[in-house]
Design a protein around this motif. Structure first.
Motif, PDB file in Angstrom:
ATOM      1  N   ARG A 304      97.667  48.275 -15.032  1.00  0.00           N
ATOM      2  CA  ARG A 304      97.066  48.574 -13.730  1.00  0.00           C
ATOM      3  C   ARG A 304      95.610  48.134 -13.627  1.00  0.00           C
ATOM      4  O   ARG A 304      95.118  47.877 -12.527  1.00  0.00           O
ATOM      5  N   PRO A 445      90.651  46.991 -11.222  1.00  0.00           N
ATOM      6  CA  PRO A 445      92.093  47.060 -10.963  1.00  0.00           C
ATOM      7  C   PRO A 445      92.694  45.677 -10.765  1.00  0.00           C
ATOM      8  O   PRO A 445      92.060  44.787 -10.186  1.00  0.00           O
ATOM      9  N   PRO A 449      99.750  45.592  -9.891  1.00  0.00           N
ATOM     10  CA  PRO A 449     100.140  46.027 -11.237  1.00  0.00           C
ATOM     11  C   PRO A 449     101.254  45.142 -11.796  1.00  0.00           C
ATOM     12  O   PRO A 449     102.120  44.666 -11.053  1.00  0.00           O
TER      13      PRO A 449
END
Length: 478
Positions: A304, A445, A449
């Protein structure tokens, strides 16, 4: 794809039902299998895959291959819309059933799933068909079983090659207490020749040397052509042992996604990493993984975020074994680029070195949190890629470049050290992630993901077939 008769869509619309209707309705009832008023070659690819499905632990008869062939023949002989639509829907159902069964993991496979996105589930038939329809070539997608991991399909093929090469040879035991060498002659060599399917005789000739080398190469042994202790032990295990090992590794590979899913695979047995996207392998690299005592686990999760300029939180057992003795011998935390902390919270206060009972730490009577500060020598290198888990496992950079030159790369405390963390970072982010100043622990981030699967494959496909790797972690149990 060539256009089909307009009437085929009408017939599909009238006959389709359930979740299959969801798929066909969204595409205006346009057929998947009918091309220019005939069933396309993708149907032959499906029948061939079904015929070999025993390699997947499945029963070919369960998918009605004979009935499918009759429907295809009927459509070829009388290509009217009703007959074509009947064959179309039967083929779609057979493909969906086969995909579900091939993807379904065996019971008891020890993979730990950290996120719901990576947990196995039976895919919906409409999703299966929609994914198949998006492939540039449906025939190629079926021939390669594009819904399965490339590792799975390569091992599946390797299993067939292995059984064809070694499976039917005589089950003869070769004496284990002698070393058979090229140039020799003996009754034991005669048994070795029989075991490897060569002509009768007692001579260790060039043909036997080459056959032994091929066997050694396929079984993860040094291909020196000498039938020593390890080679004879492998021969005496017999092909059934290795077929069970191949079946076990197929089940491990079954848990991995297909290449159309953007994902990363880490194999702790071979200490390598691969990353896939859009149906293709985008790259691979060496990694360093856990030792026999500190094993890299079987787990899957979602990467992530990246942490730039990271700390390394040193495991308490290493603090006891390595750090505390150095302090007791006169080193300082500052000279080691370490700091001690009051607890394991995110905002823990630093502890003066003098506030710690290092004798107690070295004796294992007390634990203290110690972390290595960011910098060129930090064990995490410049970046780590995080898929949150309570074992503290992640992918990370490393300054210990010499380990990547070794054939056996089982040296870590369980985490995965990357040969080229910057390259993997560019793949994750689309560009190299960069620091914002020199602050430690900068979290960035990922744009999306990415699933990561940590597996353990002790049988790997090669250009010639298959190679068996050492069971470093003792997980095979065969």
């Amino acid at each position: 794809m060539q256009a089909a008769q307009p009437g085929v869509g009408v017939e599909i619309r009238g006959a389709v039902s359930g979740k299959y209707k969801d798929f066909y309705a969204r595409r205006g009832y346009w057929p998947l299998w009918v091309e220019k008023d005939r069933i396309g070659p993708q149907a032959d690819a499906l029948l061939a895959l079904i015929a070999d499905s025993e390699l997947d632990g499945l029963r070919p008869r369960a998918y009605g291959a004979r009935d499918l062939q009759k429907l295809i023949d009927a459509a070829d002989n009388s290509p009217n819309p009703k007959v074509l639509a009947r064959a179309e829907l039967a083929l779609s159902k057979a493909l969906a059933d086969l995909v579900v069964d091939m993807r379904r993991p065996a019971r008891g496979m020890a993979m730990r799933y950290l996120d719901p996105e990576v947990e196995p589930r039976d895919p919906d038939p409409s999703d299966i068909l929609r994914t198949a329809a998006l492939a540039p070539s449906l025939k190629d997608y079926i021939q390669t079983a594009g819904w399965m991991s490339p590792f799975y399909m390569q091992l599946r093929k390797a299993r067939a090659i292995y059984l064809d090469t070694w499976g039917d040879l005589p089950a003869i035991t070769v004496p284990a207490d002698v070393k058979l060498r090229p140039g020799g002659k003996s009754p034991d060599i005669a048994r070795l020749r029989q075991r490897l399917g060569l002509s009768d005789g007692t001579a260790y000739d060039k043909a036997l040397v080459e056959r032994v080398r091929v066997f050694q190469r396929d079984h993860g042994l040094k291909p020196d052509g000498v039938a020593g202790t390890m080679t004879v032990a492998a021969l005496n295990r017999g092909p059934r042992y290795y077929d069970r090992l191949l079946a076990l590794n197929l089940e491990r590979a079954r848990l991995l996604p297909g290449p159309w899913t953007r994902h990363v695979v880490v194999d702790a047995a071979s200490a390598r990493l691969w990353y896939y996207n859009k149906g293709a392998l985008d790259g691979t690299m060496k990694v360093v993984v856990g030792t026999e005592q500190t094993q890299t686990p079987l787990m899957a999760g979602m990467i992530r975020y990246a942490t730039l300029n990271p700390y390394w939180n040193i495991p308490p057992d290493l603090v006891q074994r390595n750090v505390a003795p150095k302090i007791l011998r006169g080193a300082s935390l500052k000279s080691l680029n370490y700091e001690a902390l009051a607890d394991w919270s995110a905002d823990a206060a630093p502890l003066p070195q003098s506030a710690v009972d290092w004798d107690a730490v070295a004796a294992g009577r007390r634990e203290v949190r110690v972390r290595q500060l960011p910098g060129a020598g930090n064990a995490m290198g410049r970046v780590k890629f995080m898929f949150p888990n309570d074992l503290g496992i992640y992918l990370h950079d490393t300054p210990q470049r010499d380990l990547f030159a070794k054939a056996d790369r089982h040296f870590s405390n369980g985490c995965v050290r990357l040969e080229d963390a910057q390259r993997l970072g560019r793949w994750f982010f689309g560009k190299a992630p960069t620091l914002d100043g020199d602050a430690p622990e900068q979290h960035q981030p990922l744009p999306q993901p990415v699933p990561v699967f940590l597996t353990y494959l002790t049988a790997v496909p090669t250009a010639q077939g298959v190679q068996f790797l050492p069971d470093v972690y003792g997980r095979d149990g065969i």
